[in-house]
Design an enzyme around this catalytic site. Sequence first.
Site, PDB file in Angstrom:
ATOM      1  N   HIS A  82      22.426  39.452  36.714  1.00  0.00           N
ATOM      2  CA  HIS A  82      23.368  40.565  36.672  1.00  0.00           C
ATOM      3  C   HIS A  82      22.766  41.676  35.820  1.00  0.00           C
ATOM      4  CE1 HIS A  82      27.475  42.162  37.137  1.00  0.00           C
ATOM      5  NE2 HIS A  82      27.286  42.702  35.946  1.00  0.00           N
ATOM      6  N   ASP A 161      39.830  41.052  37.844  1.00  0.00           N
ATOM      7  CA  ASP A 161      38.819  42.013  37.388  1.00  0.00           C
ATOM      8  C   ASP A 161      38.823  43.255  38.275  1.00  0.00           C
ATOM      9  OD1 ASP A 161      36.481  42.851  35.753  1.00  0.00           O
ATOM     10  OD2 ASP A 161      35.517  42.805  37.704  1.00  0.00           O
ATOM     11  N   ARG A 168      40.453  50.596  34.342  1.00  0.00           N
ATOM     12  CA  ARG A 168      39.602  50.981  33.198  1.00  0.00           C
ATOM     13  C   ARG A 168      38.768  52.208  33.534  1.00  0.00           C
ATOM     14  NH1 ARG A 168      36.025  46.085  32.329  1.00  0.00           N
ATOM     15  NH2 ARG A 168      34.970  47.424  30.855  1.00  0.00           N
ATOM     16  N   SER A 183      34.683  40.788  31.885  1.00  0.00           N
ATOM     17  CA  SER A 183      34.578  41.240  33.271  1.00  0.00           C
ATOM     18  C   SER A 183      33.316  40.654  33.931  1.00  0.00           C
ATOM     19  CB  SER A 183      34.552  42.774  33.278  1.00  0.00           C
ATOM     20  OG  SER A 183      34.028  43.277  34.468  1.00  0.00           O
ATOM     21  N   LYS A 187      33.110  36.986  36.616  1.00  0.00           N
ATOM     22  CA  LYS A 187      32.549  37.046  37.978  1.00  0.00           C
ATOM     23  C   LYS A 187      31.354  36.113  38.120  1.00  0.00           C
ATOM     24  CE  LYS A 187      32.447  41.495  37.590  1.00  0.00           C
ATOM     25  NZ  LYS A 187      32.478  42.933  37.572  1.00  0.00           N
TER      26      LYS A 187
HETATM   27  N1  URA Z   1      29.889  45.619  34.840  1.00  0.00           N
HETATM   28  C1  URA Z   1      30.981  44.864  35.088  1.00  0.00           C
HETATM   29  O1  URA Z   1      30.982  44.060  36.012  1.00  0.00           O
HETATM   30  N2  URA Z   1      32.054  45.021  34.315  1.00  0.00           N
HETATM   31  C2  URA Z   1      32.101  45.878  33.280  1.00  0.00           C
HETATM   32  O2  URA Z   1      33.101  45.950  32.594  1.00  0.00           O
HETATM   33  C3  URA Z   1      30.968  46.663  33.034  1.00  0.00           C
HETATM   34  C4  URA Z   1      29.862  46.511  33.831  1.00  0.00           C
END
Ligand code: URA
Length: 430
Positions: A82, A161, A168, A183, A187
């Site tokens: 990620h 999320d 957000r 967040s 995931k």
């Molecule tokens: N990437 C994400 O998936 N969530 C965030 O809050 C910031 C970056």
Amino acid sequence: MDILNIITKKKNSEELSLEELKYVVENFLNGNIKDYQMSSLLMAIVLNGMTDEETVNLTKVMIESGDVLDLSDIDKVIVDKHSTGGVGDKTTLILIPLVASTGIKIAKMSGRGLGHTGGTIDKLESIEGFQVKLEEDEFKKQIKEIGLSVISQTSNLVPADKKIYALRDVTGTTESIPLIASSIMSKKIASGANIIVIDVKVGNGALMKNETDARKLADLMIKIGASYDRKVVCVLSDMTEPLGYAIGNGLEVLESINLLKNNGPEDLKELVITLATQMVSLGKNIDIEDAKNEVTTNLENGKAYDKFKQLVEYQHGNIDKIKISDNILSIKSSKTGFIKSIDAFSLGELAKLLKAGRTNKDDIIDHSVGIVLSKKVGDYVLEDEELLKLYVDNIVDDDDKKVILGKINQYFEISDSSDYNKKLIIDIIS
Ligand code: URA
């Protein structure tokens, strides 16, 4: 329990319990808690923070808001990657086939770009025909057959999320370490990998503007991973200038293909090799030097490119058809000197203005537009020499053009001294 008490507690910097967080997430998802109440709570979290235990609990209730993928029937070891998001960050496009070319299984769910940063799914969609939506059984079948798949996140993976992130994004509550950590980690854990390598970007083109915050975010994500028995490694990497030369979807795919053909930018290659080394070392349980040799060999001998072609073909893309605008504007330097810094954030915003990215969630992007730098930090430039090329579409009218052209030189800091202070890989934390 009621939302007003919960907001008041957080306003007074008190810790929220697991039950309270569960109440918030469930009731926000079913509509009982309204956007304005959730926004108020999110702002209180941004201002007053959360303890590590609260963040672990928030991650747990977010994971439990939807499906959790079980990939154990594919392999014992599934590796994921990620990035916290940057400008020109096309790393996934090269990294995923590279790691898969060493025999490690990759199940990758990616996002679209929002704000000034791009997203892997938009980039892949600039390849004509590429399908980013697969059912779970097709996704698993593909990984079993060719070792990798990259798809957009399924709708029932951490739905909390999706709803919270969208709020957000429009309420100035993105920049909170506990909210970002929960967040990302919700995931990653819900998508089933047991080894997770995270590229934490640091600098003005990234969410984390300084190293201290980036380290805090990394430590917190590692802690959350440990509570789910997932191995997490964070690579802190520089985002004070764009990664590579290209910014914009089709242009970034072309630059990635060039690197896969062993002809890409050095900074991008260094980051890809660093991340791939971590993934392969953990995934195969081999030492770092052996992993680095294996990934460097597979990048240079074309095996990673073969995997990329296989991925594109399997997901119905035509690698020979990548749309790039042929309306090109060349931007020249107003000064002579060494390039000391390049404002990645403003170039990301500029790419968005050209329609390479979205201002609103539902905006339609243009895959053919973007920016290609002609110079990077450390390079020498002469007055009137090219700084960058803009790949535009006819949507840029004359007024827009004047504003754009007038500003670009300000994004490049040019000095007489050749000293600059930039290290791409800042640290590796595990
Ligand atoms: N990437 C994400 O998936 N969530 C965030 O809050 C910031 C970056």
